[in-house]
Design a protein around this motif. Structure first.
Motif, PDB file in Angstrom:
ATOM      1  N   ALA A   1     -12.707  -0.513 -16.342  1.00 43.37           N
ATOM      2  CA  ALA A   1     -12.617   0.933 -16.594  1.00 43.37           C
ATOM      3  C   ALA A   1     -12.665   1.688 -15.259  1.00 43.37           C
ATOM      4  O   ALA A   1     -11.918   2.643 -15.055  1.00 43.37           O
ATOM      5  N   PHE A   2     -13.518   1.246 -14.354  1.00 41.41           N
ATOM      6  CA  PHE A   2     -13.645   1.900 -13.048  1.00 41.41           C
ATOM      7  C   PHE A   2     -12.342   1.777 -12.266  1.00 41.41           C
ATOM      8  O   PHE A   2     -11.838   2.749 -11.699  1.00 41.41           O
TER       9      PHE A   2
ATOM     10  N   PHE B   1     -16.722   7.153  -5.336  1.00 42.10           N
ATOM     11  CA  PHE B   1     -15.280   7.306  -5.103  1.00 42.10           C
ATOM     12  C   PHE B   1     -14.913   8.769  -4.852  1.00 42.10           C
ATOM     13  O   PHE B   1     -14.087   9.065  -3.982  1.00 42.10           O
TER      14      PHE B   1
ATOM     15  N   ASP C   1       2.938   9.461  -3.944  1.00 38.57           N
ATOM     16  CA  ASP C   1       3.398  10.229  -2.793  1.00 38.57           C
ATOM     17  C   ASP C   1       4.655   9.530  -2.281  1.00 38.57           C
ATOM     18  O   ASP C   1       4.775   8.315  -2.414  1.00 38.57           O
TER      19      ASP C   1
ATOM     20  N   LYS D   1     -12.810  10.255  -1.806  1.00 43.13           N
ATOM     21  CA  LYS D   1     -11.562  10.969  -2.089  1.00 43.13           C
ATOM     22  C   LYS D   1     -11.550  12.368  -1.475  1.00 43.13           C
ATOM     23  O   LYS D   1     -10.538  12.802  -0.924  1.00 43.13           O
TER      24      LYS D   1
ATOM     25  N   GLN E   1      -6.913   8.531 -10.117  1.00 44.52           N
ATOM     26  CA  GLN E   1      -7.314   9.499  -9.093  1.00 44.52           C
ATOM     27  C   GLN E   1      -6.363   9.499  -7.895  1.00 44.52           C
ATOM     28  O   GLN E   1      -6.363  10.445  -7.115  1.00 44.52           O
ATOM     29  N   THR E   2      -5.621   8.420  -7.715  1.00 43.03           N
ATOM     30  CA  THR E   2      -4.780   8.314  -6.520  1.00 43.03           C
ATOM     31  C   THR E   2      -3.366   8.753  -6.872  1.00 43.03           C
ATOM     32  O   THR E   2      -2.697   8.140  -7.691  1.00 43.03           O
ATOM     33  N   LYS E   3      -2.985   9.839  -6.247  1.00 44.78           N
ATOM     34  CA  LYS E   3      -1.686  10.442  -6.527  1.00 44.78           C
ATOM     35  C   LYS E   3      -0.540   9.611  -5.953  1.00 44.78           C
ATOM     36  O   LYS E   3      -0.675   8.959  -4.928  1.00 44.78           O
TER      37      LYS E   3
ATOM     38  N   PHE F   1     -21.389   3.351 -14.199  1.00 42.05           N
ATOM     39  CA  PHE F   1     -20.010   3.794 -14.049  1.00 42.05           C
ATOM     40  C   PHE F   1     -19.993   5.164 -13.372  1.00 42.05           C
ATOM     41  O   PHE F   1     -19.199   5.430 -12.449  1.00 42.05           O
TER      42      PHE F   1
ATOM     43  N   PHE G   1      -3.373   6.242   6.028  1.00 44.94           N
ATOM     44  CA  PHE G   1      -3.633   5.511   4.793  1.00 44.94           C
ATOM     45  C   PHE G   1      -5.016   4.866   4.824  1.00 44.94           C
ATOM     46  O   PHE G   1      -5.518   4.510   5.887  1.00 44.94           O
TER      47      PHE G   1
ATOM     48  N   ILE H   1       4.414   6.393  -0.290  1.00 47.67           N
ATOM     49  CA  ILE H   1       3.841   5.188  -0.903  1.00 47.67           C
ATOM     50  C   ILE H   1       4.885   4.550  -1.819  1.00 47.67           C
ATOM     51  O   ILE H   1       5.151   5.042  -2.910  1.00 47.67           O
TER      52      ILE H   1
ATOM     53  N   LYS I   1      -4.053   9.078   2.463  1.00 52.99           N
ATOM     54  CA  LYS I   1      -3.744   8.555   1.128  1.00 52.99           C
ATOM     55  C   LYS I   1      -4.527   7.267   0.866  1.00 52.99           C
ATOM     56  O   LYS I   1      -4.495   6.348   1.686  1.00 52.99           O
ATOM     57  N   ILE I   2      -5.189   7.209  -0.286  1.00 50.66           N
ATOM     58  CA  ILE I   2      -5.878   5.977  -0.683  1.00 50.66           C
ATOM     59  C   ILE I   2      -4.857   5.081  -1.381  1.00 50.66           C
ATOM     60  O   ILE I   2      -4.335   5.437  -2.433  1.00 50.66           O
ATOM     61  N   VAL I   3      -4.551   3.940  -0.790  1.00 55.99           N
ATOM     62  CA  VAL I   3      -3.456   3.107  -1.315  1.00 55.99           C
ATOM     63  C   VAL I   3      -3.909   1.720  -1.765  1.00 55.99           C
ATOM     64  O   VAL I   3      -3.086   0.916  -2.226  1.00 55.99           O
ATOM     65  N   GLY I   4      -5.183   1.410  -1.636  1.00 60.16           N
ATOM     66  CA  GLY I   4      -5.626   0.094  -2.086  1.00 60.16           C
ATOM     67  C   GLY I   4      -7.121   0.095  -2.293  1.00 60.16           C
ATOM     68  O   GLY I   4      -7.843   0.862  -1.663  1.00 60.16           O
ATOM     69  N   GLY I   5      -7.559  -0.752  -3.211  1.00 59.35           N
ATOM     70  CA  GLY I   5      -8.996  -0.834  -3.454  1.00 59.35           C
ATOM     71  C   GLY I   5      -9.359  -2.067  -4.238  1.00 59.35           C
ATOM     72  O   GLY I   5      -8.560  -2.570  -5.012  1.00 59.35           O
TER      73      GLY I   5
ATOM     74  N   TRP J   1      -9.741   3.972 -13.746  1.00 53.48           N
ATOM     75  CA  TRP J   1     -10.071   5.366 -13.430  1.00 53.48           C
ATOM     76  C   TRP J   1      -9.640   5.705 -11.997  1.00 53.48           C
ATOM     77  O   TRP J   1      -9.043   6.750 -11.738  1.00 53.48           O
ATOM     78  N   ILE J   2      -9.931   4.775 -11.068  1.00 53.78           N
ATOM     79  CA  ILE J   2      -9.548   4.995  -9.663  1.00 53.78           C
ATOM     80  C   ILE J   2      -8.033   5.173  -9.544  1.00 53.78           C
ATOM     81  O   ILE J   2      -7.555   6.059  -8.842  1.00 53.78           O
TER      82      ILE J   2
ATOM     83  N   ILE K   1      -1.579   1.246  -5.550  1.00 53.82           N
ATOM     84  CA  ILE K   1      -2.794   0.482  -5.798  1.00 53.82           C
ATOM     85  C   ILE K   1      -2.613  -0.555  -6.916  1.00 53.82           C
ATOM     86  O   ILE K   1      -3.496  -1.378  -7.156  1.00 53.82           O
TER      87      ILE K   1
ATOM     88  N   LYS L   1     -18.222   6.239  -9.867  1.00 54.46           N
ATOM     89  CA  LYS L   1     -17.257   7.352  -9.797  1.00 54.46           C
ATOM     90  C   LYS L   1     -17.653   8.359  -8.720  1.00 54.46           C
ATOM     91  O   LYS L   1     -16.796   8.882  -8.006  1.00 54.46           O
TER      92      LYS L   1
END
Lengths: 305, 305
Positions: free
Chosen positions: B7-8, A103, B19, A107, B15-17, A96, A83, B22, A116-120, B11-12, B26, A100
């Motif tokens: 917006a960013f 990112f 699973d 990704k 992008q994060t599927k 913007f 993760f 999880i 897996k990206i789970v936080g940001g 958008w992110i 996010i 993107k």
């Protein structure tokens, strides 16, 4: 602050107590802790404009470097990254589209390694771009490979060519996750680190942690084409670049002779470059057989150069 | 970038599927993921000079705020923080003593909540101080409290007074870990968040995630002394400060009436301020009984003001 960096880091280490829930603490490429019934590895690192990349670099490459560096640390533990969390300090002027692209770079690499990206978090600020990447990894039953397990007479191996990374490799490398897991799964690797700060400095980290020294052979060290190319420009010998440049992100590891000979039969996996010694210090065996003590220095990153 | 921040972020999220590993992604205060046999919560956030604090602030308070904010997110999940990793971007001009004081501030809070510091990186750069704090937390058998569980007719509760945090509380608050765990252990809490960006904005996050609305009562909202003090200076009504100021770091949560009445018997634990409605929108019930639709706005942090 610049000159106090190492003093600060060693002071911090003294402040953090050992605890039975911490198998590997702040001294290694990643920590290894016990979360109740499960052992997990964690690593966080920052990628900062003006230190790790210059303003003109394509944003997708910046994103890809930010995560790849941390994956390289996870590789150095011989573990499986799972993760990822990201916190970005974005300059006010960034668009913007720029955000993107960063990112997308993160990704793409995450997907490649099934992370897996789970936080940001994104913070807009009046300062340079900085990206923090945190990764959690598991061992799937393996033991993480530590820095402090090198034993006298271990052979020293490296997974690829070294030096001159500033010409392109520092932005375009593949973290050695696959190779690291293959090594950890199939062979008894005694110690491992990734070369982020230069062969000599990172080898000295293995040696200091393991209370040993090393001799590396001038005629065995794999000098990259970019080290030679860079040498033509800056008149510094290619070997100096291979020894002291950073950001190769190759694995540097040690194991006994029998195991090394098995690893070396696997074409392209690793090259043997030296041997661990009971006495301290890092020495270069020159082509004429003489031993030269190497200064423990390393990569100063873009900004400090 | 400033205007594109939301917006960013949205958008992110796209992008994060999703699973199966999880459970919470996010969208919440922290993520909740399955690391094989163990479920764990992760959160990372950055504290940045010029955004979350000004240059003149004592370094120990900066350190303490950096970790306390992330602990407040862990509190919002009703979970137990266990391990912490830190990455600091240190300005070139910062002294060794300054750096130590920052770390002491982090360490003091970590010790208070029995959180182990297991990793850290320091980068010296030509930019403002920025501190990334990552925390791993466990549930010890509890379910984490999500944002998206609010149900119509739930009552809305808050753990402390609101507004005017900029006068001191934003640097001097205790993350509500103890209270959150007590609530999660003993009561069925349907949804919870910590108020970092302002009562109205954070309540709207619960409502949007839960597909509901809320009415909060003007005469019940606990206005802090600092909101009144600040009002004298800036001529903005204390109630406006309580509704829209950020960084109170109190818990905002919802539960059914029976449970709320039990919680409210515990002196000092929480105050009831409103009710969840099936129809969308956040409304303020004025003292005369009229309903006023509230603008969904929040804290803009120091830098953006």
């Amino acid at each position: 602050m610049s000159r106090d960096e190492l003093a600060f880091i060693s002071w911090i280490k003294k402040q953090t107590k050992r605890d039975k829930s911490i198998m590997i603490g702040i001294d290694d490429d990643a920590c290894y802790v016990n979360l109740g019934s499960k052992k997990v590895l964690f690593k966080v690192d920052n990628l900062v404009e003006g230190v790790h990349f210059t303003k003109d670099i394509e944003p997708e490459k910046i994103g890809s470097k930010a995560i790849s560096r941390v994956l390289s640390d996870i590789a150095a533990m011989g573990s499986y990254p799972r993760f990822c969390l990201i916190a970005i300090n974005m300059p006010l002027k960034a668009s913007f589209i720029y955000a993107k692209e960063i990112f997308k770079g993160i990704k793409k690499v995450a997907d490649q390694f099934d992370v897996k990206i789970v936080g940001g978090e994104t913070i807009i600020h009046n300062g340079p771009l900085a990206i923090s990447v945190f990764i959690a990894a598991v061992t799937n039953g393996l033991n993480p490979v530590r820095r402090d397990g090198a034993i006298p007479d271990d052979l020293v191996l490296v997974t690829g060519k070294l030096g001159g990374s500033i010409l392109s490799k520092h932005l375009d490398f593949k973290p050695r996750i696959k190779e690291a897991i293959f090594l950890n799964k199939n062979f008894k690797i005694n110690s491992m680190i990734d070369i982020s700060d230069g062969l000599v400095l990172d080898l000295s980290r293995i040696c200091n942690a393991s209370n040993v020294g090393a001799i590396i052979d001038e005629d065995k060290i794999p000098v990259s084409k970019d080290a030679i190319k860079l040498s033509r420009r800056d008149k510094i010998a290619p070997m100096e670049h291979a020894l002291y440049d950073g950001e190769d992100y190759e694995l540097l590891f040690t194991c006994n002779k029998e195991i090394a000979s098995k690893i070396l039969t696997r074409s392209g996996l690793a090259i043997q470059i030296g041997r661990i010694t009971p006495s301290k210090g890092i020495f270069l065996r020159l082509r004429d057989g003489q031993l030269k003590r190497l200064k423990i220095e390393g990569w100063r990153y873009l900004f400090k150069r």
